[in-house]
Write an enzyme that holds these catalytic residues in place. Structure first.
Site, PDB file in Angstrom:
ATOM      1  N   SER A 185      -0.355   3.381   5.419  1.00  0.00           N
ATOM      2  CA  SER A 185      -2.290   3.007   5.666  1.00  0.00           C
ATOM      3  C   SER A 185      -2.215   2.061   7.408  1.00  0.00           C
ATOM      4  O   SER A 185      -2.142   1.256   6.598  1.00  0.00           O
ATOM      5  CB  SER A 185      -3.143   2.148   4.389  1.00  0.00           C
ATOM      6  N   ASP A 186      -3.914   2.179   7.529  1.00  0.00           N
ATOM      7  CA  ASP A 186      -4.395   1.463   7.973  1.00  0.00           C
ATOM      8  C   ASP A 186      -4.910   0.108   7.938  1.00  0.00           C
ATOM      9  O   ASP A 186      -5.317   0.127   6.656  1.00  0.00           O
ATOM     10  CB  ASP A 186      -5.170   1.479   9.251  1.00  0.00           C
ATOM     11  N   TRP A 187      -4.939  -1.154   8.115  1.00  0.00           N
ATOM     12  CA  TRP A 187      -5.417  -2.446   7.394  1.00  0.00           C
ATOM     13  C   TRP A 187      -6.881  -2.312   6.663  1.00  0.00           C
ATOM     14  O   TRP A 187      -7.844  -1.824   7.611  1.00  0.00           O
ATOM     15  CB  TRP A 187      -5.222  -3.307   8.066  1.00  0.00           C
TER      16      TRP A 187
END
Ligand SMILES: *[C@@H]1O[C@H](CO)[C@@H](O)[C@H](O)[C@H]1NC(C)=O
Ligand SMILES: *[C@@H]1O[C@H](CO)[C@@H](O)[C@H](O)[C@H]1NC(C)=O
Ligand SMILES: *[C@@H]1O[C@H](CO)[C@@H](O)[C@H](O)[C@H]1NC(C)=O
Ligand SMILES: *[C@@H]1O[C@H](CO)[C@@H](O)[C@H](O)[C@H]1NC(C)=O
Ligand SMILES: *[C@@H]1O[C@H](CO)[C@@H](O)[C@H](O)[C@H]1NC(C)=O
Ligand SMILES: *[C@@H]1O[C@H](CO)[C@@H](O)[C@H](O)[C@H]1NC(C)=O
Length: 934
Positions: free
Chosen positions: A300-302
Site C-alpha cells: 500500500s501507499d502510506w
C-alpha cells in the site's frame, strides 16, 4: 464473480442505491456524513473480481517461488503476519519497515524512497528525475541509472527502493508528480521503466513500481490532505476511466514493469471507478494478478489502506507503514490479520499467498545473497538517536554515515547531457567561451540561499531547480549550479567577462547588464511536487503552466535590450513559452528538466559544444488552452463525497490530443534539435511470420497453503518477558484470548456475507484470462510481427545523436498516431546508419473490450521520423503477420491529421480524519450484482 461474463462497457456504472450492502454499518455511516450530492454524471463502477489469484511462480519466477514456499512453510501465523505488516510510522529507521522473524534470524525489511535516489540519507547521490531519463530516449542510460541508484540503496541497507514511477503517467500537464515518472506516452514510459527495474533488481534490491493506478493528480488524492487545504472532500478523488483507455494508456507501462520482473507494486491513494486503489479487486486481482500475471507483492501507499479483511481479499499483500493512520498504534492488519485468520474470515491461503509473494520477490532479486543491515536513519542525521523515532525511545547507533556514491556523478552528468533538449537555435549555440561579455540572469542559475537542501523535501523553489518536491526526492551531496559551472568554464577555458544577476526582480540592473552583453543566458523554471507541501499556492499540482518568479517578464526585460538571448528552462513539465519563443532576440532555447546534482556541469557541456545535444521532448509544449486535459481543482461531490474525475478525453492526452484536434503545438512531443542535421531515407517495413496469437486458456491449481495454523488463541498473546513492547509499534500479537476484545474493531463480528463479495474466499481452481498467461500478459503479444528499417544520414559537419522514432496509425477510434519504436543513434558527420526496430504484436494491436483481449490491426500505417510531427517517411504494414512478403511503399511527407511536513513518505499532512475509517467495505463501494450502466 458476479460480473465475470459481463462485457466491460465504457464506464461501468451502477446506481449505488441498488446495492444489497447498503445496510452494512460502514456504508450507512459514510452515507450520513455526506449523502448523494451534486455530481450529476453516472457514477463509474468497478466490478468485483475474486478470489485473489495465488502466485504460481510463472515466467522466470519458479526458482524464487520454490525458495519462498520452502521458507513460508516454516512460518507460524504470527510470523507470516509480520512479513505483511509494517511496524508503524517512524517505528524503525526506514520510511517503512516490516516486522521481523527473530526465530529464523530474518530481519525486518526496509522500504525507502525515492525513485531518484535514497531519501533522508547523507552521502548519497541526487540523480536526474525520471522525466530527464525520458528526455534521453536511451534505454541504456535508464538501466545504468537503475543500477547506480539501487547500489546506493543496497549500501545503505535498503531492501525495497520505492520507485520507479509510471503512475502518474502524466495525464494533466500540471500534475504535481509527473516528473517522478517518465512521459505521458505509455510506450516511451514502458520502454524506460523496464530497464530501470532490471537495473535496480540486478543489484539485489527489490523495485517497487508505483503508483498503481490512475494517480494522475495531487488534488483530492487523500481526504485528510484535501481537508487540510480547506476542501469539502470526504473520500479520495475517483479517477473514472473506461476499459480501453485503461489498457491502451495507463496499464500499458505497468505491463512492461511486470514483464521486467518488478518485485513489488504500490497501490495508490486515489479511487478507480469509485473503488480505492488498495481495495480494488478489479485493478489488483483481475488486471494485475490475473491478466498481467504479476508474481510479486502489492504494497500500500502510506496510509492508502482503508479496510482490513476486504483489502486482503482484494489483493493487497503488504500494508505500509502498518498503522491505520500515522502514529495511531492501530492497524487494519497486524493483530487484526492474525485474528481474521483465527476467526475464519480470511482463508489461510490468502495470507500464505501474501507471504510467498513477498519472499518470492526477495529471492527473485537475490536479496538473500546481497543483504546489508540498515545503517542510516530517516528521522535523524545524528550518529546516535532514538531507534524508535515515533516514541523517541532507545538511543542507539543509527547513522554510520557510509558513503554510497561511488562514481555515480559521471552517470548523473551523462544523463544530464543526454537529456538536454535544444528547442531553438538560430546559430547562437554552441558558444565558444570567448564571448566578450557573458550575462547570466535569473534566480534559476544560482544557489538556494538556504542551501541546496535548505527546504525539507525540496519544498521551495529557491535557486536553481534540479528536482521537484515531495517524497520523490533525495538530499543533494552538492549541487553544481549553472552560474558556477559557466563562470568556471569561462575562467578556465575561455576569455571575456562574466557576470550574474540572480535576483529576478533587479530589473534596472538586469537591463543594464543585458544591454552590454554579447550573450545573455536567462534561466527560468517551473516547479511542482507532492500534495502534502504547498509551495507558493501550488498544492502539489501546478496552478498553471506559467513560468515561476515572473519568468516571462524576466525574459522580456532581457530581450528588449539584448539580441542574443538564450533561454534555459528547468521545469517539471511543459511551460507556457508562447510570449517569447518566436521573438527574434531569443536566439536559442534549451529545456534542461530536472538534472540532479551535476546540473551546471551537464549544461555547460552542451552550451560550449563538448556535447552535441540529442535529447527529445518527452511531452508536448503547446499553448496552455490547447491541452485536452487538466487537473481538477474544484471538487464535485460524488459518491460519499468523493470528487469524480471522468477521463472523458480517453486516449487523447498530450500529443495524441493535439494530433486528433488538429492543433499545432509549439514544440511537439519527440522534438529536439542538434548541432548537426539528419536526413531519412529508404523506409522498409517487412512483415514477419509470427506464430498465430493464441488466447490463454485453462485454469489454476487450487489455492495452496503452506504449513498449518496453530488455532490455540493463547499462543498468540503478546510474549511478555520475551520482547519489550514498544509503544505505538504494530505487532502481530493479541492482548487477550478474547478475539473481539483484542481486535477492538467497532464492526467486529459482522457476518462476512454482509460485506464480502461472494467467491472472495474461494480456493478452487480459477480460470485464466485470454490476455494473460505470463508476467506482463500473453507471451504472444511480444512476438515480432514486423521489422522497420530506414537509413539515417548525418548531413552536417559534427557527430551527433538522433533519436529515430516510429509511430503507428492504428485506425478508427484510435489517436492519429502513437509511438511504437525508437532508438538513439550516434552518427558521424557524413555517415549513414541503418535504423532497425521490431514491432511486436501488441504494438500493432488495440484492446477489444468485448473479447477482453488484444486484436491486431490490419494494414496499419507506419511512420518514421525525428518527432511526432516530423515524419518524412511512411509505409503500410500489409499482409498481416502471415504474409511474409515485403510490401513497403514509401511516401514522402508526413500528414498531420489531426504547510510543509518534513518526513512524510509518500504521505501528506494529517488532518484529523473526519470520516470514520471504514474497515470492511470491499471495493470501497456498494456491491451490486448487476450493472445498470452501459
Ligand atoms: C446538477 O443538475 C442540477 C439540475 O439539472 C443542476 O441544477 C446542477 O447545477 C447540476 N450540478 C452540477 C455540478 O453540474
Ligand atoms: C514480529 O516483529 C517484531 C518487530 O521486529 C518482533 O519484535 C517480533 O518478535 C516478531 N514476531 C514474531 C512472531 O516473529
Ligand atoms: C460539505 O458538502 C456537503 C454536501 O455538499 C454539505 O452538506 C456540507 O455542508 C459541506 N460542508 C461544509 C463545511 O461546507
Ligand atoms: C483493528 O482494525 C480496526 C479497524 O478495522 C481498528 O479500529 C482497530 O483498532 C484494529 N485493532 C488493532 C489491535 O489494531
Ligand atoms: C525561499 O522559498 C520560500 C518558499 O517558496 C520563499 O517564500 C522565499 O521567499 C524564498 N527565499 C529566497 C531567499 O529565495
Ligand atoms: C474476524 O476478525 C476480523 C479482524 O479483527 C474482524 O474484522 C471481523 O469482524 C471478524 N469476523 C468475525 C466473524 O468474527
Amino acid at each position: 464473480m458476479w460480473l465475470a461474463n459481463l462485457v466491460a462497457p465504457a464506464f461501468l456504472a451502477v446506481l449505488a442505491s441498488a446495492s444489497p450492502f447498503e445496510k452494512s454499518e460502514g456504508l450507512a455511516k459514510r452515507q450520513t456524513i455526506l449523502p448523494y450530492t451534486s455530481y450529476n454524471g453516472t457514477l463509474a463502477y468497478s466490478p468485483p473480481k475474486y478470489p485473489s489469484p495465488w502466485g504460481r511462480g510463472s515466467g522466470n519466477w519458479s526458482a524464487a517461488y520454490d525458495k519462498a514456499r520452502a521458507f513460508v512453510s516454516q512460518l507460524t501465523l504470527a510470523e507470516k503476519v509480520n512479513l505483511t505488516t509494517g511496524v508503524g510510522w517512524e517505528g524503525e529507521q526506514c520510511v517503512g519497515n516490516t516486522g521481523s522473524i527473530p526465530r529464523l534470524g530474518f530481519p525486518s525489511l526496509c522500504m525507502q524512497d525515492s525513485p531518484l535516489g535514497v531519501r533522508f540519507a547523507d552521502y548519497v547521490s541526487a540523480f536526474p528525475a525520471g522525466i530527464n531519463v525520458a528526455a534521453t530516449w536511451d534505454r541504456g542510460l535508464a538501466y545504468a541509472r537503475g543500477v547506480a541508484m539501487a547500489e546506493e540503496h543496497r549500501t545503505k541497507g535498503v531492501d525495497v527502493q520505492l520507485g520507479p514511477v509510471c503512475g502518474p503517467l502524466g495525464r494533466a500537464p500540471e500534475g504535481g508528480r509527473n516528473w517522478e515518472g517518465f512521459a505521458p506516452d505509455p510506450y516511451l514510459t514502458g520502454q524506460l521503466i523496464g530497464p530501470t527495474i532490471e537495473g535496480i533488481q540486478s543489484t539485489g534490491v527489490i523495485a517497487c513500481t508505483k503508483h498503481y493506478i490512475l494517480n494522475e493528480q495531487e488534488h483530492f488524492r487523500q481526504a485528510p490532505e484535501a481537508q487540510g487545504y480547506g476542501y469539502n472532500v470526504t473520500e479520495s478523488v475517483s479517477s473514472n476511466v473506461d476499459d480501453k483507455t485503461l489498457h491502451e494508456l495507463y496499464l500499458w507501462p505497468f505491463a512492461d514493469a511486470v514483464r521486467a520482473g518488478t518485485g513489488s507494486i504500490m497501490c495508490s491513494y486515489n479511487q478507480v471507478n469509485n473503488s480505492y486503489g488498495c481495495s480494488n479487486s478489479y485493478t489488483l486481482n483481475y488486471l494485475l494478478k490475473n491478466e498481467l500475471d504479476f508474481q510479486g507483492f502489492v504494497m500500500s501507499d502510506w496510509q492508502a489502506q482503508h479496510s482490513g479483511v476486504s483489502d486482503a481479499l482484494a489483493g493487497l499483500d503488504m500494508t505500509m507503514p502498518g498503522d491505520t493512520l500515522f502514529l495511531t498504534g492501530q492497524s487494519y492488519w497486524g493483530t487484526n490479520l492474525t485474528i481474521a485468520v483465527l476467526n475464519g474470515t480470511l482463508p489461510q491461503y490468502r495470507l500464505d499467498d501474501m507471504a510467498v509473494r513477498i519472499m518470492a520477490a526477495y529471492y527473485y532479486v537475490g536479496r538473500d545473497t546481497h543483504y546489508v543491515p540498515t545503517n542510516f536513519d530517516s528521522w535523524s542525521r545524528d550518529t546516535y538517536a532514538p531507534i524508535h523515532a515515533a516514541v523517541e525511545s532507545q538511543i542507539g547507533l543509527v547513522n554510520q554515515h557510509i558513503d554510497a556514491r561511488a562514481n555515480h556523478a559521471s552517470i548523473i552528468r551523462a544523463i544530464g547531457q543526454a537529456s538536454t533538449v535544444l528547442l531553438k537555435n538560430n546559430g547562437a549555440l554552441p558558444l565558444s567561451g570567448n564571448e566578450k561579455w557573458t550575462a547570466i540572469i535569473g534566480e534559476d542559475a544560482g544557489s538556494n540561499p538556504y542551501g541546496a537542501n535548505g527546504c525539507s523535501d525540496r519544498g521551495c523553489n529557491n535557486g536553481t531547480l534540479a528536482m521537484g518536491w515531495g517524497s520523490g526526492t533525495s538530499d543533494f551531496p552538492y549541487l553544481v549550479t549553472p552560474e558556477q559551472a559557466i563562470q568556471n568554464y569561462i575562467l578556465n577555458s575561455g576569455k571575456g567577462e562574466v557576470f550574474a544577476i540572480l535576483d529576478n526582480y533587479a530589473q534596472s540592473q538586469i537591463v543594464t547588464l543585458a544591454k552590454q552583453a554579447s550573450v545573455s543566458l536567462v534561466f527560468v523554471n517551473a516547479d511542482s511536487g507532492e500534495g502534502y507541501i504547498n509551495v507558493d499556492g501550488n498544492e502539489g499540482d501546478r496552478k498553471n503552466l506559467t513560468l515561476w518568479l515572473d519568468g516571462d517578464r524576466l525574459i522580456h526585460n532581457v530581450t528588449s535590450v539584448c539580441n542574443n538571448t538564450i533561454v534555459v528552462i528547468h521545469s517539471v513539465g511543459p511551460v507556457d513559452v508562447s510570449a517569447w519563443y518566436n521573438n527574434d532576440n531569443v536566439t536559442a532555447v534549451i529545456w534542461a528538466g530536472l538534472p540532479g546534482q551535476e546540473s551546471g556541469n551537464a549544461l555547460v557541456d552542451v552550451l560550449y559544444g563538448k556535447i552535441n545535444p540529442g535529447g527529445k521532448l518527452p511531452f508536448t509544449i503547446g499553448r496552455p488552452t490547447d491541452y485536452t486535459t487538466s487537473v481538477m481543482t474544484t471538487p464535485n461531490n460524488g459518491q460519499f463525497g468523493a470528487p469524480q474525475q471522468d477521463f472523458t478525453e480517453g486516449l487523447l492526452i498530450d500529443y495524441r490530443g493535439f494530433d486528433a484536434n488538429g492543433i499545432e503545438p509549439i514544440y511537439e512531443f519527440g522534438f529536439g534539435l542538434s548541432y548537426t542535421t539528419f536526413s531519412y531515407s529508404n523506409l522498409v517495413v517487412t512483415p514477419v511470420n509470427a506464430a498465430p496469437y493464441t488466447p490463454f486458456t485453462g485454469q489454476t491449481s487450487a489455492a495452496p497453503t503452506y504449513g498449518t495454523v496453530d488455532t490455540n488463541v493463547a499462543d498468540y498473546l503478546f510474549p511478555n518477558g520475551t520482547i519489550e513492547r514498544v509503544p505505538l509499534y504494530i505487532y502481530p500479537y493479541l492482548n487477550s484470548t478474547n478475539l473481539q476484545a483484542s481486535s477492538s474493531d467497532p464492526d467486529y463480528g459482522l457476518p462476512a456475507n454482509q460485506y464480502l463479495p461472494s467467491g472472495s474466499s474461494d480456493s478452487s481452481p480459477q480460470p485464466f484470462v485470454p490476455a494473460g498467461g505470463a508476467p506482463g500478459g500473453n507471451p504472444g503479444l511480444w512476438a515480432t510481427v514486423a521489422t522497420v528499417q530506414a537509413t539515417i544520414t548525418n548531413t552536417g559537419k559534427v557527430a551527433g545523436d538522433e533519436v529515430v522514432q516510429v509511430y503507428v496509425s492504428l485506425g478508427d477510434g484510435e489517436p492519429p498516431r502513437v509511438l511504437r519504436g525508437f532508438e538513439r543513434l550516434t552518427i558521424a558527420p557524413g555517415a549513414s546508419v541503418t535504423f532497425q526496430a521490431e514491432l511486436t504484436r501488441k504494438d500493432v494491436s488495440t484492446w477489444d473490450v468485448a473479447s477482453q483481449n488484444w486484436v491486431q490491426v490490419s494494414n496499419p500505417t507506419i511512420y518514421i521520423g525525428s518527432s511526432s510531427r516530423k515524419l518524412p517517411l511512411s509505409a503500410k504494414l500489409s499482409g498481416g503477420s502471415s504474409s511474409g512478403s515485403s510490401s513497403a511503399a514509401s511516401s514522402g511527407g508526413s500528414k498531420s491529421t489531426g504547510v510543509p511536513v518534513s518526513q512524510i513518505s509518500d504521505g501528506q499532512i494529517q488532518a484529523t480524519r473526519t470520516a470514520p475509517p471504514v474497515s470492511q467495505i470491499s471495493d470501497g463501494q456498494p456491491q451490486s450484482p448487476k450493472s445498470t450502466g452501459s
